[in-house]
Design a protein around this motif. Structure first.
Motif, PDB file in Angstrom:
ATOM      1  N   VAL A   1       0.837  -1.202   0.000  1.00 10.75           N
ATOM      2  CA  VAL A   1       0.000   0.000   0.000  1.00 10.75           C
ATOM      3  C   VAL A   1       0.872   1.253   0.000  1.00 10.75           C
ATOM      4  O   VAL A   1       0.545   2.256  -0.633  1.00 10.75           O
ATOM      5  CB  VAL A   1      -0.952  -0.019   1.218  1.00 10.75           C
ATOM      6  CG1 VAL A   1      -1.584   1.349   1.439  1.00 10.75           C
ATOM      7  CG2 VAL A   1      -2.035  -1.063   1.015  1.00 10.75           C
TER       8      VAL A   1
ATOM      9  N   ALA B   1       0.625   4.177  -2.688  1.00  8.12           N
ATOM     10  CA  ALA B   1       0.399   5.563  -2.280  1.00  8.12           C
ATOM     11  C   ALA B   1       1.500   6.478  -2.804  1.00  8.12           C
ATOM     12  O   ALA B   1       1.241   7.630  -3.172  1.00  8.12           O
ATOM     13  CB  ALA B   1       0.323   5.650  -0.759  1.00  8.12           C
ATOM     14  N   THR B   2       2.725   5.981  -2.864  1.00  9.80           N
ATOM     15  CA  THR B   2       3.829   6.779  -3.400  1.00  9.80           C
ATOM     16  C   THR B   2       3.600   7.093  -4.877  1.00  9.80           C
ATOM     17  O   THR B   2       3.775   8.231  -5.326  1.00  9.80           O
ATOM     18  CB  THR B   2       5.166   6.036  -3.236  1.00  9.80           C
ATOM     19  OG1 THR B   2       5.414   5.861  -1.835  1.00  9.80           O
ATOM     20  CG2 THR B   2       6.308   6.819  -3.847  1.00  9.80           C
TER      21      THR B   2
ATOM     22  N   SER C   1       0.969   9.586  -5.291  1.00 12.84           N
ATOM     23  CA  SER C   1       1.361  10.910  -4.789  1.00 12.84           C
ATOM     24  C   SER C   1       2.337  11.638  -5.710  1.00 12.84           C
ATOM     25  O   SER C   1       2.736  12.762  -5.393  1.00 12.84           O
ATOM     26  CB  SER C   1       1.998  10.775  -3.398  1.00 12.84           C
ATOM     27  OG  SER C   1       1.112  10.195  -2.483  1.00 12.84           O
TER      28      SER C   1
ATOM     29  N   ALA D   1      -4.005  10.146  -1.622  1.00 14.83           N
ATOM     30  CA  ALA D   1      -3.285   8.872  -1.663  1.00 14.83           C
ATOM     31  C   ALA D   1      -3.144   8.289  -0.267  1.00 14.83           C
ATOM     32  O   ALA D   1      -3.317   7.082  -0.061  1.00 14.83           O
ATOM     33  CB  ALA D   1      -1.912   9.073  -2.309  1.00 14.83           C
ATOM     34  N   LEU D   2      -2.844   9.138   0.705  1.00 11.67           N
ATOM     35  CA  LEU D   2      -2.702   8.670   2.082  1.00 11.67           C
ATOM     36  C   LEU D   2      -4.053   8.269   2.668  1.00 11.67           C
ATOM     37  O   LEU D   2      -4.160   7.282   3.407  1.00 11.67           O
ATOM     38  CB  LEU D   2      -2.053   9.750   2.939  1.00 11.67           C
ATOM     39  CG  LEU D   2      -1.571   9.304   4.318  1.00 11.67           C
ATOM     40  CD1 LEU D   2      -0.473   8.253   4.183  1.00 11.67           C
ATOM     41  CD2 LEU D   2      -1.053  10.490   5.113  1.00 11.67           C
TER      42      LEU D   2
ATOM     43  N   ALA E   1      -4.914   4.907   1.333  1.00 13.65           N
ATOM     44  CA  ALA E   1      -4.098   3.897   2.006  1.00 13.65           C
ATOM     45  C   ALA E   1      -4.659   3.574   3.382  1.00 13.65           C
ATOM     46  O   ALA E   1      -4.748   2.409   3.788  1.00 13.65           O
ATOM     47  CB  ALA E   1      -2.651   4.378   2.118  1.00 13.65           C
ATOM     48  N   SER E   2      -5.046   4.599   4.114  1.00 15.53           N
ATOM     49  CA  SER E   2      -5.611   4.390   5.444  1.00 15.53           C
ATOM     50  C   SER E   2      -6.921   3.617   5.372  1.00 15.53           C
ATOM     51  O   SER E   2      -7.186   2.740   6.202  1.00 15.53           O
ATOM     52  CB  SER E   2      -5.833   5.745   6.130  1.00 15.53           C
ATOM     53  OG  SER E   2      -6.405   5.590   7.404  1.00 15.53           O
TER      54      SER E   2
ATOM     55  N   TYR F   1      -7.405  -0.485  -3.682  1.00 15.96           N
ATOM     56  CA  TYR F   1      -6.771   0.807  -3.430  1.00 15.96           C
ATOM     57  C   TYR F   1      -7.164   1.825  -4.498  1.00 15.96           C
ATOM     58  O   TYR F   1      -7.490   2.976  -4.188  1.00 15.96           O
ATOM     59  CB  TYR F   1      -5.246   0.662  -3.396  1.00 15.96           C
ATOM     60  CG  TYR F   1      -4.551   1.983  -3.183  1.00 15.96           C
ATOM     61  CD1 TYR F   1      -4.401   2.504  -1.904  1.00 15.96           C
ATOM     62  CD2 TYR F   1      -4.097   2.734  -4.263  1.00 15.96           C
ATOM     63  CE1 TYR F   1      -3.804   3.729  -1.695  1.00 15.96           C
ATOM     64  CE2 TYR F   1      -3.496   3.965  -4.066  1.00 15.96           C
ATOM     65  CZ  TYR F   1      -3.357   4.459  -2.784  1.00 15.96           C
ATOM     66  OH  TYR F   1      -2.763   5.685  -2.586  1.00 15.96           O
TER      67      TYR F   1
ATOM     68  N   PHE G   1      -9.121   5.298  -3.956  1.00 12.33           N
ATOM     69  CA  PHE G   1      -8.545   6.571  -4.395  1.00 12.33           C
ATOM     70  C   PHE G   1      -9.550   7.344  -5.244  1.00 12.33           C
ATOM     71  O   PHE G   1      -9.723   8.556  -5.075  1.00 12.33           O
ATOM     72  CB  PHE G   1      -7.266   6.312  -5.190  1.00 12.33           C
ATOM     73  CG  PHE G   1      -6.540   7.552  -5.607  1.00 12.33           C
ATOM     74  CD1 PHE G   1      -5.659   8.187  -4.740  1.00 12.33           C
ATOM     75  CD2 PHE G   1      -6.736   8.100  -6.866  1.00 12.33           C
ATOM     76  CE1 PHE G   1      -4.993   9.335  -5.113  1.00 12.33           C
ATOM     77  CE2 PHE G   1      -6.068   9.255  -7.246  1.00 12.33           C
ATOM     78  CZ  PHE G   1      -5.196   9.871  -6.380  1.00 12.33           C
TER      79      PHE G   1
ATOM     80  N   PRO H   1       4.964   5.836   3.086  1.00 12.79           N
ATOM     81  CA  PRO H   1       3.529   6.127   3.234  1.00 12.79           C
ATOM     82  C   PRO H   1       2.732   4.975   3.825  1.00 12.79           C
ATOM     83  O   PRO H   1       1.740   5.205   4.520  1.00 12.79           O
ATOM     84  CB  PRO H   1       3.089   6.422   1.793  1.00 12.79           C
ATOM     85  CG  PRO H   1       4.318   6.942   1.123  1.00 12.79           C
ATOM     86  CD  PRO H   1       5.435   6.150   1.724  1.00 12.79           C
TER      87      PRO H   1
ATOM     88  N   ALA I   1       0.511   5.479   7.104  1.00 11.36           N
ATOM     89  CA  ALA I   1      -0.938   5.255   7.044  1.00 11.36           C
ATOM     90  C   ALA I   1      -1.370   4.220   8.069  1.00 11.36           C
ATOM     91  O   ALA I   1      -2.416   4.354   8.711  1.00 11.36           O
ATOM     92  CB  ALA I   1      -1.338   4.814   5.632  1.00 11.36           C
TER      93      ALA I   1
END
Length: 203
Positions: free
Chosen positions: A28, A32-33, A36, A45-46, A49-50, A68, A72, A182, A186
């Motif tokens: 994840v 997320a990277t 981002s 993105a964060l 992920a959360s 994911y 998003f 990230p 997260a």
């Protein structure tokens, strides 16, 4: 909450659910990277992920890339851009203010400390908003709820600040870890929020 993940290992399985969750967290983080890379999409993105890590913890199941991506997209492109622009505009303003405060002006030191504390509180508040399970419905309500939780749970704010500090330290010591950070961040903010929520009915 007694445990974030139930320990359940099948016969012949080398690694338990906790290792699977760890691998999902890193995966994840990579996703997320990538999400981002435009920079202004970093808050969304964060938040995505959360959200997927929250479900993985709550429902004790693996994370998928499709999940994911869907999370998003659920936050909406317009609100994502507005949130990202707002965050980076605030960071730019704080950096400029800190630069001016350290330029030898009278009272520069207390102003610098005050701005640093303000920036830290802003980062913690933004992270708690990103971890809000209803963040996809709007960032402003998520920020209000995050502010309420922060007042009621200052220990959680300290834990999130510590997680951010650890991520910065890891980044400073080993920049190659940047694409993975990230995920742990997260996971940390999600765990902080889950610790104050009632346990699920699964046992």
């Amino acid at each position: 909450m007694r445990s974030l993940v139930h320990e359940r290992r099948e016969p012949g399985e080398l690694f338990g659910p906790r290792f699977s969750l760890f691998a999902d967290m890193l995966a994840v983080g990579l996703a997320a990277t990538v999400a981002s890379l435009p920079l202004i999409t970093a808050p969304t993105a964060l938040a995505a992920a959360s959200a997927v890590l929250r479900r993985a913890i709550r429902e004790d199941r693996p994370v998928t890339l499709g999940e994911y991506v869907a999370e998003f997209r659920a936050h909406g492109p317009l609100s994502s851009l507005l949130a990202g622009v707002t965050v980076f505009a605030a960071l730019t303003l704080v950096v400029l203010d800190l630069t001016l405060a350290r330029a030898g002006l009278p009272g520069a030191r207390p102003v610098s400390w005050a701005l640093t504390a303000l920036a830290a509180m802003g980062v913690v508040l933004a992270l708690r908003a990103a971890a809000d399970p209803e963040a996809a419905r709007g960032w402003r309500p998520a920020l209000r709820r995050a502010a309420t939780r922060s007042v009621a749970d200052p220990a959680g704010c300290a834990l999130i600040a510590a997680a951010v500090g650890l991520c910065v330290a890891f980044l400073w010591m080993l920049p190659l870890l940047a694409p993975l950070l990230p995920g742990p961040l997260a996971f940390a903010i999600t765990a902080v929020e889950l610790r104050t929520e009632p346990p699920s009915d699964e046992g």
